[in-house]
Write a protein that holds these residues in place. Structure first.
Motif, PDB file in Angstrom:
ATOM      1  N   ASP A  39     -83.780   5.456   3.806  1.00 33.58           N
ATOM      2  CA  ASP A  39     -83.554   4.987   2.433  1.00 33.58           C
ATOM      3  C   ASP A  39     -84.682   3.889   2.431  1.00 33.58           C
ATOM      4  N   GLN A  40     -84.773   2.991   3.256  1.00 29.16           N
ATOM      5  CA  GLN A  40     -85.637   1.831   3.264  1.00 29.16           C
ATOM      6  C   GLN A  40     -87.061   2.455   2.983  1.00 29.16           C
TER       7      GLN A  40
ATOM      8  N   PHE B 230     -88.040   5.095   1.556  1.00 30.68           N
ATOM      9  CA  PHE B 230     -88.160   5.704   0.126  1.00 30.68           C
ATOM     10  C   PHE B 230     -88.350   4.854  -0.722  1.00 30.68           C
ATOM     11  N   TYR B 231     -87.325   3.660  -0.613  1.00 32.86           N
ATOM     12  CA  TYR B 231     -87.665   2.361  -1.456  1.00 32.86           C
ATOM     13  C   TYR B 231     -88.885   1.956  -1.700  1.00 32.86           C
TER      14      TYR B 231
ATOM     15  N   ARG C 194     -87.359  11.772  -3.722  1.00 27.63           N
ATOM     16  CA  ARG C 194     -86.658  11.489  -2.819  1.00 27.63           C
ATOM     17  C   ARG C 194     -86.296  12.830  -1.800  1.00 27.63           C
TER      18      ARG C 194
ATOM     19  N   VAL D 226     -81.709  -1.082  -1.414  1.00 24.17           N
ATOM     20  CA  VAL D 226     -81.450  -1.189  -0.331  1.00 24.17           C
ATOM     21  C   VAL D 226     -82.074  -2.547   0.182  1.00 24.17           C
TER      22      VAL D 226
END
Ligand SMILES: Nc1ncnc2c1ncn2[C@@H]1O[C@H](COP(=O)(O)OP(=O)(O)OP(=O)(O)O)[C@@H](O)[C@H]1O
Ligand SMILES: [Mg+2]
Lengths: 482, 251
Positions: A430-431, A433-434, B52, B90
């Motif tokens: 997630d990090q 991708f962010y 994603r 995030v």
């Protein structure tokens, strides 16, 4: 001409020795293996006085008794080292004729690190005729330092010019009986730096920034001794962000620091020896003993290390806090990628009253690498009101690597306070991708996150070193994701 | 040509088909709102557009200026001008908001063949943008999203958007968790970016947001498809009647 004189002097020295000598002193390389003869050969090559040779021999003979005491407690796996299969003395390598002969990959890395062209040539081992700015700068600074009373020279020279200082302090923090690798170093050390800062002087420049490119190739068994006399201060930089290759797989350096009353030593290292290929072939075994003694009251020793290279790192820069109110600090970033292994940490030995220590360790593992923090905090019976704060953070990249924290705390004084905090985290998808979603590449993202993770340590580095170290952090993790 | 064109897009997550033929065209300058029940695939749509991992596109196309978006890596899409304000931003411990912004901005500038922003210029820009969003400047010294309140996280998303000036901005429930004043400020931020060569896809559950960011089109996403499209009045109707009609119709 100079080389001839050197040899002549060395030969003359050899004649004074009581014991026989069989290895040919004219040779640039001692034969393979380790023996008393080799120790004598090295000492003769350096034209050392007898006391130095005696010390080496004492160490060598002691080392022979340690055959069964090669450390095995670290979390490191490697084949048994055959000490008779190594070379212990070799003259500096033949220079390359031009930059065209340098491995383009190495040049690419230099470029990424932003190392000036002139320095690139020297680092890559290219013969350089022209006098570069940086070299003349070095000469100017050397003169200034001398005028201030700072002694900063190869230890092999200091043995001659300042025997009383060397005799007094060499082996006083890391005695020749200390441990297997340190003992080996005492017997066969090739060269290293000697620094003495006179009373009350705040050394106005970082030692070795300007000089690193002039340093001789002394990688394998380096010996450094730094003495800060009362009320003085010095910041010393060791190593280089540029990747360094060495034909010798085994490295065993020793560094000793001595801080007298009210003195402060800041010792920063960037270690980037060849780590081996992606499958773990080749690479340096780095077994280092670094220790500082805060011998005087109110003295301070601060270690900062950025360890990115070597196949194996075995290293515990430590502080012996003897003087009352003395302070020891250890800041470490250890990065292991691919098949690298690092077992590193520190020892803080509190002896004096009101001594304080701080340990900040950041371990980063990627690929199949293993990274262990191993630290000892020992509070002696007389160390009233002493304090330690330890923080160990591990960051994992991927799921095939390992991170381990092994803290030992021994307190014999109830008025002392020790604190230990540890965390382990992972760079999450997630990090990543962010970051990608904001236009960064995988590598930029990892670099940003990892640099953020070790910021607290990198900040303690001298300014210009810090910038290079940040880039180094990114480069060492290239290819760790995706 | 539409700025962003989604054609018959089918996508699955973990083997389950979520998007079942979404078709949508955003003309330059337009604001489109997407509404729809929980779990219907709104975030899935944004994630698929942004690239994603973990989503399998089984059919259909996404085009940016006619270019095949699905063939690009996530970071390439971002540099091509697609921005996603995340529903759940995030936390990135240790990385200051300022360092993050600078890295992102420079990635974009490099892609455009511009040189990296210098420290002074960067500071000025951040100052201007944070002020406009009513964020304390000191916020950028904190690790990105770490310990930020829900509303602060959303503001930080919009801050990034106004700094990066994307071509297509997708806002996934950027309004949820915002207090009334924040809602206005954030909407102002979005409105200030409205431009003839830029388009927005605004995902929301609340028609109230659309009072501030007035959309050109409103769509209902239900059962993996655009079940209805209309003007701003559609949002009012949904608020009054709910989604039952579309769910039944599509089932
Ligand atoms: N990784 C996953 N594994 C399994 N199911 C998933 C995964 N990601 C999403 N889903 C499912 O896909 C469906 C669509 O989810 P999505 O997040 O797109 O909904 P949404 O419309 O954004 O909902 P909300 O309004 O609550 O934000 C949900 O049923 C969700 O549980
Ligand atoms: Mg959603």
């Amino acid at each position: 001409m100079a080389a001839n004189q050197e040899t002549a002097a060395a030969v003359k020295n050899v004649e004074q020795y009581k014991y026989g000598f069989v290895t040919d002193i004219e040779s640039d390389m001692a034969p393979k293996g380790l023996s008393e003869d080799i120790v004598r050969f090295i000492s003769a090559k350096k034209g050392e006085p007898e006391w130095m040779l005696e010390w080496r021999l004492k160490a060598y003979r002691y080392w022979l008794t340690l055959a069964d005491e090669e450390p095995t407690w670290a979390k490191l796996i490697y084949p048994k080292i055959d000490y008779q299969a190594s070379y212990y003395y070799a003259a500096p390598k033949q220079k390359l004729a031009s930059m065209d002969e340098v491995d383009p990959k190495l040049l690419e890395t230099y470029k990424k690190l932003g190392i000036p062209l002139a320095e690139q040539a020297i680092l890559a081992g290219v013969a350089v005729d022209a006098v570069f700015d940086s070299v003349s700068v070095a000469t100017t600074y050397k003169k200034k330092l001398e005028e201030m009373g700072v002694i900063f020279k190869p230890i092999s020279e200091a043995v001659h010019s300042h025997p009383e200082l060397v005799k007094k302090y060499l082996g006083s923090v890391v005695p020749y009986t200390d441990n297997f690798y340190a003992t080996l170093n005492c017997a066969v050390f090739t060269d290293g730096s000697f620094v003495y800062i006179p009373k009350g002087l705040r050394c106005p420049m970082e030692l070795s920034t300007y000089f690193r490119i002039n340093e001789k190739n002394t990688g394998q068994f380096e010996r450094t001794l730094i003495v800060a006399d009362e009320g003085s201060y010095v910041s010393y930089l060791e190593g280089c962000t540029a990747p360094q290759r060495d034909e010798n797989q085994l490295h065993a350096a020793v560094v000793e620091l001595i801080a007298l009353d009210d003195a402060e030593i800041k010792y920063s290292t960037v270690q980037n020896w060849y780590p081996g290929d992606a499958d773990g072939r080749g690479g340096i075994y780095n077994f280092v003993t670094k220790r500082g003694a805060c011998r005087g009251k109110n003295s301070k020793i601060m270690w900062t290390q950025v360890e990115t290279g070597s196949a194996i790192t075995w290293k515990y820069p430590s502080c012996i806090l003897q003087g009352d109110n003395s302070v020891g600090e250890f800041y470490s970033v250890a990065i292991t990628n691919n098949r690298q292994q690092a077992d590193t940490g520190t020892k803080m030995i509190h002896l004096g009253a009101n001594t304080r220590s701080k340990i900040i360790s950041k371990g980063i593992s990627a690929g199949h690498a293993d990274n262990t923090y191993r630290g000892l905090v020992r509070i002696g019976a007389k160390a009233d009101k002493s304090r330690n704060y330890t923080q160990c953070d591990s960051l994992l990249i991927g799921d095939k690597c390992g991170a381990h924290t092994v803290p030992y705390i021994e307190s014999r004084n109830p008025s002392a306070v020790t604190e230990h905090e540890a965390t382990t985290s992972k760079i999450s998808d997630d990090q990543l991708f962010y970051c990608l979603q904001r236009g960064m590449t995988q590598e930029e993202a990892v670099s940003l996150i990892v640099n953020g993770f070790c910021k607290e340590v990198l900040q303690t580095l001298p300014m210009e070193f810090a910038v290079e170290a940040q880039k180094l952090v990114s480069i060492s993790l290239e290819g760790s994701v995706g | 040509m539409a700025l962003l064109e989604i054609k018959n897009l089918h996508a699955s997550v973990a083997g389950k088909e979520i998007l079942k033929g979404v078709t949508l065209a955003l003309e330059p300058g337009e604001v489109h709102a997407i509404m729809g029940p929980n779990g219907t695939g709104k975030s899935t749509l944004s994630n698929v557009i942004a690239g994603r991992e973990g989503y399998e596109v089984t059919k259909g196309q996404v085009l940016l200026d006619g270019e095949d978006v699905l063939a690009m890596a996530a970071d390439e899409r971002a540099r091509a001008g697609i921005f996603l304000a995340f529903q759940y931003p995030v936390e990135i411990p240790g990385v200051t908001t300022s360092a993050f912004l600078k890295t992102a901005l420079n990635a974009k500038r490099r892609a455009a063949g511009e040189k990296e922003i210098d420290a002074m210029e960067f500071m000025k820009l951040v100052k201007k943008k944070t002020e406009a969003l009513g964020m304390p400047y000191d916020m950028i010294k904190r690790a990105l999203n770490v310990g930020f309140s829900g509303g602060e996280k959303k503001r930080a998303e919009v801050l990034q958007m106004t700094m990066l000036e994307p071509r297509v901005a997708i806002l996934d429930e950027t309004d949820s968790g915002l207090d009334i004043d924040a809602l206005r400020v954030v909407s102002d931020g979005v409105n200030s970016l409205r431009a003839p060569d830029r388009a927005f896809l605004v995902i929301t559950h609340y028609q109230r947001l659309l009072d501030y960011i007035v959309p050109d089109h409103v769509h209902v996403l239900a059962n993996g498809r655009i079940a209805a499209s209309g003007g701003k009045e559609l949002a009012l109707e949904l608020e009054a009647e709910g989604y039952a009609k579309y769910l039944n119709a599509a089932a």
